[in-house]
Design a protein around this motif. Sequence first.
Motif, PDB file in Angstrom:
ATOM      1  N   CYS A  46      -4.963   5.146  11.619  1.00 38.35           N
ATOM      2  CA  CYS A  46      -5.324   3.723  11.649  1.00 38.35           C
ATOM      3  C   CYS A  46      -4.406   2.926  12.580  1.00 38.35           C
ATOM      4  O   CYS A  46      -4.867   2.013  13.270  1.00 38.35           O
ATOM      5  N   LYS A  47      -3.111   3.277  12.612  1.00 35.81           N
ATOM      6  CA  LYS A  47      -2.192   2.569  13.504  1.00 35.81           C
ATOM      7  C   LYS A  47      -2.576   2.778  14.965  1.00 35.81           C
ATOM      8  O   LYS A  47      -2.577   1.847  15.772  1.00 35.81           O
ATOM      9  N   SER A  50      -6.004   0.978  15.617  1.00 31.96           N
ATOM     10  CA  SER A  50      -5.910  -0.484  15.597  1.00 31.96           C
ATOM     11  C   SER A  50      -5.271  -1.006  16.874  1.00 31.96           C
ATOM     12  O   SER A  50      -5.623  -2.088  17.360  1.00 31.96           O
ATOM     13  N   GLY A  53      -8.062  -1.083  19.210  1.00 31.53           N
ATOM     14  CA  GLY A  53      -8.997  -2.154  18.863  1.00 31.53           C
ATOM     15  C   GLY A  53      -8.474  -3.533  19.184  1.00 31.53           C
ATOM     16  O   GLY A  53      -9.251  -4.468  19.419  1.00 31.53           O
ATOM     17  N   ASN A  54      -7.148  -3.694  19.226  1.00 34.75           N
ATOM     18  CA  ASN A  54      -6.556  -5.001  19.526  1.00 34.75           C
ATOM     19  C   ASN A  54      -6.495  -5.310  21.018  1.00 34.75           C
ATOM     20  O   ASN A  54      -6.114  -6.424  21.396  1.00 34.75           O
ATOM     21  N   PRO A  89     -13.317   3.039   8.388  1.00 31.98           N
ATOM     22  CA  PRO A  89     -12.127   2.245   8.755  1.00 31.98           C
ATOM     23  C   PRO A  89     -11.724   2.427  10.213  1.00 31.98           C
ATOM     24  O   PRO A  89     -11.324   1.466  10.870  1.00 31.98           O
ATOM     25  N   TYR A  92     -14.213   0.499  12.514  1.00 29.36           N
ATOM     26  CA  TYR A  92     -13.998  -0.953  12.475  1.00 29.36           C
ATOM     27  C   TYR A  92     -12.697  -1.337  13.188  1.00 29.36           C
ATOM     28  O   TYR A  92     -12.647  -2.319  13.935  1.00 29.36           O
ATOM     29  N   LEU A  93     -11.645  -0.558  12.970  1.00 28.98           N
ATOM     30  CA  LEU A  93     -10.370  -0.861  13.613  1.00 28.98           C
ATOM     31  C   LEU A  93     -10.448  -0.711  15.129  1.00 28.98           C
ATOM     32  O   LEU A  93      -9.716  -1.370  15.863  1.00 28.98           O
TER      33      LEU A  93
END
Length: 448
Positions: A46-47, A50, A53-54, A89, A92-93
């Motif tokens: 996830c890290k 994300s 994704g950012n 997850p 989406y991330l």
Amino acid sequence: MAKVFGVFKTIRNNWKKSVFFTAVLSYGANFANEKYETHMFMSQCCKIVSAYGNMPLPVDKKPKKVTVILNPAANKRNSKSDFEKYCAPLLYLAGYSVTVLTTEREGGARSLVENLIGETDALIVAGGDGTLSEVVTGLLRRLKGDISLTEHLPIGILPLGHTNNVARQLLQPQDDNHVHFLTNATMAIINEVNSAHPVVKIENLESQNPEKCVYALNSIEWGALREAKVTRDQYWYFGKLRDLAAFVFGNKLIHYTLEADLEYSPPCSGCSNCYKKINSAMNKSSGLFSWISWAFSFNRNSGGIDYSKVINPECSNYSKVPIKTFNVNINLDVKQTPVLQINVCPENISYSEFVKEGYSKFRNENSKIQNFIIEAKDVTVTPHIDEENKWLSIDNEDYEVKPMRLSLLPNAVYLFKPDNSINKKKNDQESSLSLDKFKNHIGLKQFV
């Protein structure tokens, strides 16, 4: 010392309870450790995602839209919860706009894709081989109506079914960890690397609606081994041994005999005969076959070969052979030149051979008996049916046995796959955060 001796004496006098509680504690410790490792693994994934994704999008671009076709009945109805815990997850991330469509019946995935409304940048199949076959069938049927929507519409596979042979061939998992398998598949989608993949077009020669073909990416199986496989769920009380139990208690099936005529053409990597066939078919249907012609042309141009000028006199030569066997399966063998591999088992085998052969199939091992093997490009199967209600499996979905024609379509769909090239880039771990670093990080970790 006396206290220690007293403890050992108590354990000895109550050894049954001691063994039981030791087993429970051991199971609990392993379960907790597995949960902890999964949590830490997902946190790491996830890290990384994300961070990707950012990243700001260009002004002229919008977030990518993906449509997930989810089969909630797959893998003993665990597919939905696994998708929501391990796959959703990450999507989406990564910044995707995700639409989830849930199937409600057999064949539902096919209908959802055929009647898909709205724009999407990719289709994601959350299920097994059967769900994937339905999605590809719906997509290729839809091409007749609107090829502009689906010419460049890649398909991602989330292996959430009981049978995930196509995903295993494509993703090549390095261990048996289910969570690793799912996250690898999700990362392959996020990496946005895809490649052309062949499919098998299956036509029912007795159908009044020839346009309603079925498309497969794995195998077609008919016979005793297939009949035993479909009974495996009846032996649920054997737990992990139910696959074996289906064959141990299927001794009556060793007398199963099927007869059919096979007419087939040899494999061909592309020639003037194939080129003429595609052009002729394109004139009859401006949808599906124009797309196939486009894919064929793309393959031709990228390789610098003009297949319209390649002469292969063997391509149009068809051979006919009768078969009498207890089981036959036709596999899509994805090579540099894809082929249909026809495996014809002997007519008679012993009970022990039947059990060994069947169980090896469940474990994806090589055949334990000597099969007659034919490689082909197109196959026509004409069964000799003595009684009605005979069934065969197409990518593990049940269909009634009918005369059928199987045609190999190269480059018919595009599937997301891992980007192996990023494994070579190991020197950029400390560079500034970018898409390249994101890919390098994935390549180094390999999420396993």
